[in-house]
Design a protein around this motif. Structure first.
Motif, PDB file in Angstrom:
ATOM      1  N   MET A   1       0.845  -1.195   0.000  1.00  0.00           N
ATOM      2  CA  MET A   1       0.000   0.000   0.000  1.00  0.00           C
ATOM      3  C   MET A   1       0.879   1.243   0.000  1.00  0.00           C
ATOM      4  SD  MET A   1      -2.962   1.084   2.731  1.00  0.00           S
ATOM      5  CE  MET A   1      -3.892   2.605   2.509  1.00  0.00           C
ATOM      6  N   ALA A   2       0.572   2.201  -0.860  1.00  0.00           N
ATOM      7  CA  ALA A   2       1.366   3.413  -0.972  1.00  0.00           C
ATOM      8  C   ALA A   2       1.256   4.247   0.297  1.00  0.00           C
ATOM      9  CB  ALA A   2       0.900   4.226  -2.176  1.00  0.00           C
ATOM     10  N   VAL A   3       2.375   4.893   0.658  1.00  0.00           N
ATOM     11  CA  VAL A   3       2.382   5.772   1.818  1.00  0.00           C
ATOM     12  C   VAL A   3       1.699   7.084   1.430  1.00  0.00           C
ATOM     13  CG1 VAL A   3       3.821   7.024   3.449  1.00  0.00           C
ATOM     14  CG2 VAL A   3       4.483   4.730   2.702  1.00  0.00           C
ATOM     15  N   LEU A   4       0.722   7.496   2.218  1.00  0.00           N
ATOM     16  CA  LEU A   4      -0.002   8.722   1.916  1.00  0.00           C
ATOM     17  C   LEU A   4       0.811   9.936   2.355  1.00  0.00           C
ATOM     18  CD1 LEU A   4      -3.543   7.593   3.109  1.00  0.00           C
ATOM     19  CD2 LEU A   4      -2.780   7.888   0.751  1.00  0.00           C
ATOM     20  N   PRO A   5       0.756  11.015   1.587  1.00  0.00           N
ATOM     21  CA  PRO A   5       1.495  12.224   1.972  1.00  0.00           C
ATOM     22  C   PRO A   5       0.856  12.899   3.178  1.00  0.00           C
ATOM     23  CG  PRO A   5       0.103  12.676   0.077  1.00  0.00           C
ATOM     24  CD  PRO A   5       0.001  11.193   0.327  1.00  0.00           C
ATOM     25  N   ARG A  50      -6.439  12.964  -2.683  1.00  0.00           N
ATOM     26  CA  ARG A  50      -6.946  12.463  -3.961  1.00  0.00           C
ATOM     27  C   ARG A  50      -6.111  11.266  -4.416  1.00  0.00           C
ATOM     28  NH1 ARG A  50      -9.498  15.246  -8.041  1.00  0.00           N
ATOM     29  NH2 ARG A  50     -10.678  16.138  -6.289  1.00  0.00           N
ATOM     30  N   ALA A  51      -6.783  10.173  -4.752  1.00  0.00           N
ATOM     31  CA  ALA A  51      -6.088   8.954  -5.175  1.00  0.00           C
ATOM     32  C   ALA A  51      -7.064   8.072  -5.941  1.00  0.00           C
ATOM     33  CB  ALA A  51      -5.523   8.195  -3.972  1.00  0.00           C
ATOM     34  N   THR A  52      -6.510   7.100  -6.649  1.00  0.00           N
ATOM     35  CA  THR A  52      -7.321   6.101  -7.344  1.00  0.00           C
ATOM     36  C   THR A  52      -7.064   4.753  -6.697  1.00  0.00           C
ATOM     37  OG1 THR A  52      -7.258   7.327  -9.438  1.00  0.00           O
ATOM     38  CG2 THR A  52      -7.808   4.976  -9.552  1.00  0.00           C
ATOM     39  N   THR A  53      -8.141   4.071  -6.318  1.00  0.00           N
ATOM     40  CA  THR A  53      -8.048   2.823  -5.561  1.00  0.00           C
ATOM     41  C   THR A  53      -8.837   1.728  -6.265  1.00  0.00           C
ATOM     42  OG1 THR A  53      -7.845   4.013  -3.464  1.00  0.00           O
ATOM     43  CG2 THR A  53      -8.586   1.716  -3.350  1.00  0.00           C
ATOM     44  N   THR A  54      -8.305   0.516  -6.230  1.00  0.00           N
ATOM     45  CA  THR A  54      -9.049  -0.657  -6.678  1.00  0.00           C
ATOM     46  C   THR A  54      -9.335  -1.514  -5.450  1.00  0.00           C
ATOM     47  OG1 THR A  54      -8.020  -0.651  -8.867  1.00  0.00           O
ATOM     48  CG2 THR A  54      -9.038  -2.713  -8.134  1.00  0.00           C
ATOM     49  N   ASP A  55     -10.610  -1.793  -5.209  1.00  0.00           N
ATOM     50  CA  ASP A  55     -10.989  -2.557  -4.029  1.00  0.00           C
ATOM     51  C   ASP A  55     -12.166  -3.463  -4.375  1.00  0.00           C
ATOM     52  OD1 ASP A  55     -10.812  -3.429  -1.439  1.00  0.00           O
ATOM     53  OD2 ASP A  55     -10.938  -1.425  -0.554  1.00  0.00           O
ATOM     54  N   ILE A  83     -15.755   6.915 -11.120  1.00  0.00           N
ATOM     55  CA  ILE A  83     -15.674   5.457 -11.106  1.00  0.00           C
ATOM     56  C   ILE A  83     -15.157   5.017 -12.464  1.00  0.00           C
ATOM     57  CG2 ILE A  83     -16.974   3.295 -10.923  1.00  0.00           C
ATOM     58  CD1 ILE A  83     -18.905   4.737  -9.054  1.00  0.00           C
ATOM     59  N   ASP A  84     -14.026   4.334 -12.470  1.00  0.00           N
ATOM     60  CA  ASP A  84     -13.376   3.967 -13.720  1.00  0.00           C
ATOM     61  C   ASP A  84     -13.883   2.637 -14.270  1.00  0.00           C
ATOM     62  OD1 ASP A  84     -11.665   6.263 -13.660  1.00  0.00           O
ATOM     63  OD2 ASP A  84     -10.491   5.252 -12.129  1.00  0.00           O
ATOM     64  N   ALA A 119     -22.942 -14.021  -2.184  1.00  0.00           N
ATOM     65  CA  ALA A 119     -23.188 -12.687  -2.735  1.00  0.00           C
ATOM     66  C   ALA A 119     -22.121 -12.360  -3.774  1.00  0.00           C
ATOM     67  CB  ALA A 119     -23.155 -11.658  -1.618  1.00  0.00           C
ATOM     68  N   PRO A 120     -22.489 -11.709  -4.884  1.00  0.00           N
ATOM     69  CA  PRO A 120     -21.498 -11.338  -5.902  1.00  0.00           C
ATOM     70  C   PRO A 120     -20.408 -10.438  -5.318  1.00  0.00           C
ATOM     71  CG  PRO A 120     -23.728 -11.078  -6.738  1.00  0.00           C
ATOM     72  CD  PRO A 120     -23.858 -11.330  -5.277  1.00  0.00           C
ATOM     73  N   GLN A 121     -19.177 -10.638  -5.804  1.00  0.00           N
ATOM     74  CA  GLN A 121     -18.056  -9.797  -5.404  1.00  0.00           C
ATOM     75  C   GLN A 121     -17.825  -8.743  -6.489  1.00  0.00           C
ATOM     76  OE1 GLN A 121     -16.389 -10.316  -2.214  1.00  0.00           O
ATOM     77  NE2 GLN A 121     -18.406 -11.305  -2.203  1.00  0.00           N
ATOM     78  N   VAL A 122     -17.806  -7.496  -6.081  1.00  0.00           N
ATOM     79  CA  VAL A 122     -17.716  -6.377  -7.012  1.00  0.00           C
ATOM     80  C   VAL A 122     -16.370  -5.678  -6.823  1.00  0.00           C
ATOM     81  CG1 VAL A 122     -18.790  -4.248  -7.827  1.00  0.00           C
ATOM     82  CG2 VAL A 122     -20.209  -6.074  -6.835  1.00  0.00           C
ATOM     83  N   THR A 123     -15.566  -5.685  -7.867  1.00  0.00           N
ATOM     84  CA  THR A 123     -14.274  -4.995  -7.839  1.00  0.00           C
ATOM     85  C   THR A 123     -14.431  -3.654  -8.541  1.00  0.00           C
ATOM     86  OG1 THR A 123     -13.051  -7.083  -7.813  1.00  0.00           O
ATOM     87  CG2 THR A 123     -11.855  -5.114  -8.502  1.00  0.00           C
ATOM     88  N   VAL A 124     -14.086  -2.590  -7.829  1.00  0.00           N
ATOM     89  CA  VAL A 124     -14.296  -1.233  -8.332  1.00  0.00           C
ATOM     90  C   VAL A 124     -12.972  -0.472  -8.311  1.00  0.00           C
ATOM     91  CG1 VAL A 124     -15.605   0.906  -8.070  1.00  0.00           C
ATOM     92  CG2 VAL A 124     -16.617  -1.282  -7.344  1.00  0.00           C
ATOM     93  N   THR A 125     -12.659   0.169  -9.432  1.00  0.00           N
ATOM     94  CA  THR A 125     -11.546   1.118  -9.478  1.00  0.00           C
ATOM     95  C   THR A 125     -12.161   2.510  -9.517  1.00  0.00           C
ATOM     96  OG1 THR A 125     -10.081  -0.421 -10.644  1.00  0.00           O
ATOM     97  CG2 THR A 125      -9.546   1.917 -10.781  1.00  0.00           C
ATOM     98  N   TYR A 126     -11.871   3.300  -8.487  1.00  0.00           N
ATOM     99  CA  TYR A 126     -12.501   4.625  -8.421  1.00  0.00           C
ATOM    100  C   TYR A 126     -11.531   5.661  -7.857  1.00  0.00           C
ATOM    101  CZ  TYR A 126     -13.434   3.871  -3.360  1.00  0.00           C
ATOM    102  OH  TYR A 126     -13.329   3.644  -2.003  1.00  0.00           O
TER     103      TYR A 126
END
Length: 204
Positions: A1-5, A50-55, A83-84, A119-126
């Motif tokens: 995981m990236a270190v946040l500023p 501000r960041a882009t995360t995939t979870d 949401i990408d 339950a369905p697993q939903v992967t989101v990049t946002y």
């Protein structure tokens, strides 16, 4: 995981205090800024930057009348800027729309037994967070750091020239490092998020 500023910079504090730091002091201030930023992020349960995360999240069933969709995922990081991509159980989907923090999935088959019990697993990049960081958050980080700088020994109270000053350190004498005041916590409450806890499927 990236270190946040950190949520504020050494230059921000130098400007606020109208002073110049030596290289050694800059290193100390940066460490305190990192600590204060971590404290604010822990309280708000938000990255804030501000960041882009995939979870990946567990879809929960929606009320078909109220939501007019098959399932919902609530994205934990605020605010949601964009949401990408959305993938449901490995299949890319474009059959969705955004409503604030919620991702609403228009249609999805919940399957037959035994799949119906999963339950369905939903992967989101946002993309989420603030750019720039709100000034009141930066101000709180700077205030918290300045309190440590002016009270490095973490004395609770002292009397100078007949005037008594009380600090935030508890009467137990425990050294707690960078702290938030109750007023600062009150300001930060509006930035608090739900965290990244798994969403459970509601029974119908």
């Amino acid at each position: 995981m990236a270190v946040l500023p950190s949520l504020a910079t050494v230059a921000d504090l130098a400007t606020r205090l109208n002073r110049t730091f030596t290289p050694q002091q800059e290193a100390q201030v940066q460490a305190l800024l990192d600590d204060a930023s971590s404290t604010v992020r822990a309280f708000t349960r938000q990255d804030l930057t501000r960041a882009t995360t995939t979870d990946t999240f567990t879809m929960r069933r929606a009320d078909p009348v109220l939501h007019q969709c098959a399932g919902i995922v609530t994205l934990p990081q605020r605010p949601v800027v964009d949401i990408d991509t959305v993938t449901i159980d490995g299949s890319t989907s474009s059959d969705w729309w955004q409503d604030g923090q919620d991702l609403l999935l228009r249609s999805w088959s919940w399957g037959q037994p035994p799949a119906v019990h999963r339950a369905p697993q939903v992967t989101v990049t946002y993309t989420h967070g603030w750019d720039p960081i709100p000034r009141e958050i930066t101000a709180i980080v700077l205030q918290a750091v300045n309190r440590v700088l002016v009270n490095p020994s973490q004395v609770r109270s002292e009397t100078v020239g007949g005037e008594s000053v009380t600090y935030l350190i508890p009467t137990t004498g425990e050294a707690l490092g960078v702290l938030l005041s109750r007023t600062e916590e009150k300001v930060l409450k509006k930035y608090r998020g739900p965290g990244a806890a798994s969403l459970q499927v509601r029974s119908r």
